[in-house]
Design an enzyme around this catalytic site. Structure first.
Site, PDB file in Angstrom:
ATOM      1  N   ASN A   7       0.744  -1.097   0.175  1.00  0.00           N
ATOM      2  CA  ASN A   7       0.068   0.136   0.057  1.00  0.00           C
ATOM      3  C   ASN A   7       0.896   1.238   0.215  1.00  0.00           C
ATOM      4  OD1 ASN A   7      -1.463   2.174   1.310  1.00  0.00           O
ATOM      5  ND2 ASN A   7      -3.250   0.973   1.647  1.00  0.00           N
ATOM      6  N   ASP A   9      -0.150   4.538  -0.256  1.00  0.00           N
ATOM      7  CA  ASP A   9      -0.844   5.709   0.318  1.00  0.00           C
ATOM      8  C   ASP A   9      -0.032   6.732   0.871  1.00  0.00           C
ATOM      9  OD1 ASP A   9      -3.279   4.477  -0.527  1.00  0.00           O
ATOM     10  OD2 ASP A   9      -3.847   4.090   1.607  1.00  0.00           O
ATOM     11  N   HIS A  10       1.262   6.455   1.777  1.00  0.00           N
ATOM     12  CA  HIS A  10       1.914   7.183   2.333  1.00  0.00           C
ATOM     13  C   HIS A  10       3.058   8.021   1.754  1.00  0.00           C
ATOM     14  CE1 HIS A  10      -1.028   6.944   5.623  1.00  0.00           C
ATOM     15  NE2 HIS A  10      -0.637   5.791   5.652  1.00  0.00           N
ATOM     16  N   ARG A  18       4.154  18.734   0.993  1.00  0.00           N
ATOM     17  CA  ARG A  18       4.674  19.860   0.333  1.00  0.00           C
ATOM     18  C   ARG A  18       4.206  20.258  -1.024  1.00  0.00           C
ATOM     19  NH1 ARG A  18       9.927  21.409   2.362  1.00  0.00           N
ATOM     20  NH2 ARG A  18       9.975  23.029   0.881  1.00  0.00           N
ATOM     21  N   ARG A  45      -9.440   8.081  -0.786  1.00  0.00           N
ATOM     22  CA  ARG A  45     -10.234   8.372   0.469  1.00  0.00           C
ATOM     23  C   ARG A  45     -11.217   9.469  -0.204  1.00  0.00           C
ATOM     24  NH1 ARG A  45      -8.606   6.449   5.839  1.00  0.00           N
ATOM     25  NH2 ARG A  45     -10.407   7.672   6.363  1.00  0.00           N
ATOM     26  N   ARG A  49      -7.010  12.831   0.674  1.00  0.00           N
ATOM     27  CA  ARG A  49      -5.977  13.263   1.681  1.00  0.00           C
ATOM     28  C   ARG A  49      -4.494  12.731   1.358  1.00  0.00           C
ATOM     29  NH1 ARG A  49      -7.273  10.031   7.253  1.00  0.00           N
ATOM     30  NH2 ARG A  49      -9.512  11.061   6.938  1.00  0.00           N
ATOM     31  N   HIS A  50      -4.695  11.484   0.705  1.00  0.00           N
ATOM     32  CA  HIS A  50      -3.127  11.197   0.020  1.00  0.00           C
ATOM     33  C   HIS A  50      -3.307  10.805  -1.441  1.00  0.00           C
ATOM     34  CE1 HIS A  50      -5.039   7.386   1.357  1.00  0.00           C
ATOM     35  NE2 HIS A  50      -4.748   7.601   2.788  1.00  0.00           N
ATOM     36  N   GLU A  70      -9.020   0.533  -2.897  1.00  0.00           N
ATOM     37  CA  GLU A  70      -9.565   0.650  -1.702  1.00  0.00           C
ATOM     38  C   GLU A  70     -10.619   1.628  -1.908  1.00  0.00           C
ATOM     39  OE1 GLU A  70      -7.136   0.767   1.679  1.00  0.00           O
ATOM     40  OE2 GLU A  70      -6.227  -1.249   1.268  1.00  0.00           O
ATOM     41  N   THR A 100      -6.921   6.336  10.351  1.00  0.00           N
ATOM     42  CA  THR A 100      -6.768   5.236   9.245  1.00  0.00           C
ATOM     43  C   THR A 100      -8.052   4.548   9.671  1.00  0.00           C
ATOM     44  OG1 THR A 100      -5.482   3.589   8.438  1.00  0.00           O
ATOM     45  CG2 THR A 100      -5.588   3.830  10.745  1.00  0.00           C
ATOM     46  N   THR A 101      -8.165   3.405   8.620  1.00  0.00           N
ATOM     47  CA  THR A 101      -9.429   2.825   8.835  1.00  0.00           C
ATOM     48  C   THR A 101      -9.433   2.050  10.087  1.00  0.00           C
ATOM     49  OG1 THR A 101      -8.969   2.355   6.347  1.00  0.00           O
ATOM     50  CG2 THR A 101     -10.855   1.377   7.205  1.00  0.00           C
ATOM     51  N   GLU A 151     -11.138  -9.260   3.245  1.00  0.00           N
ATOM     52  CA  GLU A 151      -9.727  -8.998   3.784  1.00  0.00           C
ATOM     53  C   GLU A 151      -9.886  -8.868   5.529  1.00  0.00           C
ATOM     54  OE1 GLU A 151      -7.508  -6.078   2.176  1.00  0.00           O
ATOM     55  OE2 GLU A 151      -6.468  -5.256   3.626  1.00  0.00           O
ATOM     56  N   HIS A 191      -3.773  -4.292   7.767  1.00  0.00           N
ATOM     57  CA  HIS A 191      -3.830  -3.110   8.611  1.00  0.00           C
ATOM     58  C   HIS A 191      -3.006  -3.530   9.929  1.00  0.00           C
ATOM     59  CE1 HIS A 191      -5.239   0.332  10.511  1.00  0.00           C
ATOM     60  NE2 HIS A 191      -5.980   0.732   9.314  1.00  0.00           N
ATOM     61  N   GLY A 192      -2.133  -2.630   9.900  1.00  0.00           N
ATOM     62  CA  GLY A 192      -1.100  -2.576  11.089  1.00  0.00           C
ATOM     63  C   GLY A 192      -0.193  -3.704  11.431  1.00  0.00           C
ATOM     64  N   GLY A 213       1.140  -1.462   4.349  1.00  0.00           N
ATOM     65  CA  GLY A 213       1.561  -0.063   3.722  1.00  0.00           C
ATOM     66  C   GLY A 213       2.417   0.774   4.632  1.00  0.00           C
TER      67      GLY A 213
HETATM   68  N1  PXP Z   1      -5.830  -2.881   4.327  1.00  0.00           N
HETATM   69  C1  PXP Z   1      -6.842  -2.145   4.101  1.00  0.00           C
HETATM   70  C2  PXP Z   1      -8.387  -2.358   3.907  1.00  0.00           C
HETATM   71  C3  PXP Z   1      -6.513  -0.604   4.495  1.00  0.00           C
HETATM   72  O1  PXP Z   1      -7.551   0.335   4.777  1.00  0.00           O
HETATM   73  C4  PXP Z   1      -5.318  -0.512   4.937  1.00  0.00           C
HETATM   74  C5  PXP Z   1      -4.946   1.028   5.448  1.00  0.00           C
HETATM   75  O2  PXP Z   1      -5.176   1.923   4.316  1.00  0.00           O
HETATM   76  C6  PXP Z   1      -4.116  -1.464   4.936  1.00  0.00           C
HETATM   77  C7  PXP Z   1      -4.648  -2.687   4.568  1.00  0.00           C
HETATM   78  C8  PXP Z   1      -2.904  -1.129   5.068  1.00  0.00           C
HETATM   79  O3  PXP Z   1      -2.806  -0.710   6.574  1.00  0.00           O
HETATM   80  P1  PXP Z   1      -1.112  -0.410   6.980  1.00  0.00           P
HETATM   81  O4  PXP Z   1      -0.858   0.667   6.467  1.00  0.00           O
HETATM   82  O5  PXP Z   1      -1.493  -0.071   8.549  1.00  0.00           O
HETATM   83  O6  PXP Z   1      -0.281  -1.303   6.679  1.00  0.00           O
END
Ligand code: PXP
Length: 241
Positions: A7, A9-10, A18, A45, A49-50, A70, A100-101, A151, A191-192, A213
Site C-alpha cells: 500500500n 498511500d503514504h 509540500r 479516500r 488526503r493522500h 480501496e 486510518t480505517t 480482507e 492493517h497495522g 503499507g
Molecule cells: N488494508 C486496508 C483495507 C486498509 O484500509 C489499510 C490502510 O489503508 C491497509 C490494509 C494497510 O494498513 P497499514 O498501512 O497499517 O499497513
C-alpha cells in the site's frame, strides 16, 4: 504461495505535505513491484488526503502487476472504480475524522447496498473484496454477497499490548480464516502489520494475500524502499516453506 500487496498511500502523504510532484507514487509502485510486491494497493479516500484520482488512473496504465483499489461504499467511488477498472476493489468503511480505517465494514447493516456494489463490480470483471473484522456474522454475510474475497482487519491483533490479547486476537483471525475458506471465500488480511507481527499471520495456511503499507513506507526512510519491500516479502515467504 502468499502474496504481498504494498500500500503506497503514504508516499502520497509525503508528496502532498509540500504540494510537490515528488516522491512519485508511480516510481514507488514500480520499485515495489521490482522488489517482490505482487500487487499495488491504494485507498482513494473521499477527502483525497493522500492518493488522488489521477494517481489511480496513472497506476492503472503503468503497473506490471495488479492494482487493488480501496474505496468506501458510496456511488461516487463505485462509478470511479467502474471507469478505471482496477483488478481488485476492496470495499472499506470510511469516516472523515479517522486517522486510518478503524474498523471493518458492517456488512449485515448495509447488506443490500454492499451486495449490489459487489455484483456491479464483479459483473464488470473486477474482483471485489470486503474489509471485515474477524467476526463470524460479518464473514457469513460477506459470503452471502457472493464476493470473491474478504480482507480480515488485523488492526486489533497488531495493536494488542500484551501476549494475552495478541493471542486472543490471533486465534480469532485463525478461526475466521477457516470459516471463510469453508465458505469458498479467498482470504486476505491487512492493517497495522509490521516486520514484528507479520509472521504468525503469514503462516496461516488459508492466507492468500497481505496488504501492508505504513510499516513498509516508514521503514523505507532508513532502509530504502527496495530493501523495505524485499524484507517484508521474505519474512512472509519464510513462513510458507
Ligand atoms: N488494508 C486496508 C483495507 C486498509 O484500509 C489499510 C490502510 O489503508 C491497509 C490494509 C494497510 O494498513 P497499514 O498501512 O497499517 O499497513
Amino acid at each position: 504461495m502468499i502474496r504481498l500487496g504494498v500500500n503506497i498511500d503514504h508516499i502520497a502523504t509525503i508528496r502532498n505535505a509540500r504540494g510537490e510532484l515528488f516522491p512519485s507514487v508511480i516510481e514507488a509502485a514500480l520499485i515495489a513491484e521490482s522488489n517482490g510486491a505482487d500487487l499495488i494497493t491504494v485507498h482513494l479516500r473521499e477527502d483525497r488526503r493522500h492518493i488522488k484520482d489521477n494517481d489511480v488512473i496513472l497506476l492503472r496504465q503503468t503497473l506490471k502487476t495488479e492494482l487493488n483499489l480501496e474505496i468506501a461504499a458510496i456511488p461516487e467511488m463505485l462509478d470511479f472504480a467502474l471507469e478505471v477498472r482496477p483488478d481488485y476493489v476492496c470495499i472499506v468503511p470510511e469516516k472523515r475524522e479517522e486517522i486510518t480505517t478503524e474498523g471493518g465494514l458492517n456488512v449485515t447493516a448495509n447488506f443490500d447496498y454492499i451486495a449490489n456494489m459487489v455484483s456491479k463490480l464483479q459483473d464488470n470483471g473486477i474482483r471485489a473484496s470486503l474489509f471485515v473484522d474477524p467476526d463470524t456474522t460479518q464473514i457469513t454475510a460477506a459470503a452471502d454477497t457472493n464476493v470473491y474475497a474478504i480482507e480480515i482487519h488485523t488492526g486489533k491483533y497488531a495493536q494488542s499490548k500484551d501476549m494475552y490479547h495478541t493471542n486472543e486476537e490471533y486465534y480469532k483471525i485463525k478461526d475466521m480464516c477457516e470459516l471463510a475458506d469453508s465458505l469458498d471465500l479467498v482470504v486476505n488480511a491487512g492493517h497495522g502489520l509490521t516486520y514484528h507481527n507479520v509472521k504468525p499471520i503469514a503462516r496461516l495456511p488459508q492466507m492468500h494475500e497481505l496488504n501492508i503499507g505504513f510499516a513498509i513506507i516508514a521503514q523505507s526512510v532508513f532502509w530504502g524502499l527496495p530493501k523495505a519491500v524485499a524484507t517484508m516479502k521474505q519474512s512472509m515467504l519464510e513462513e510458507r516453506r
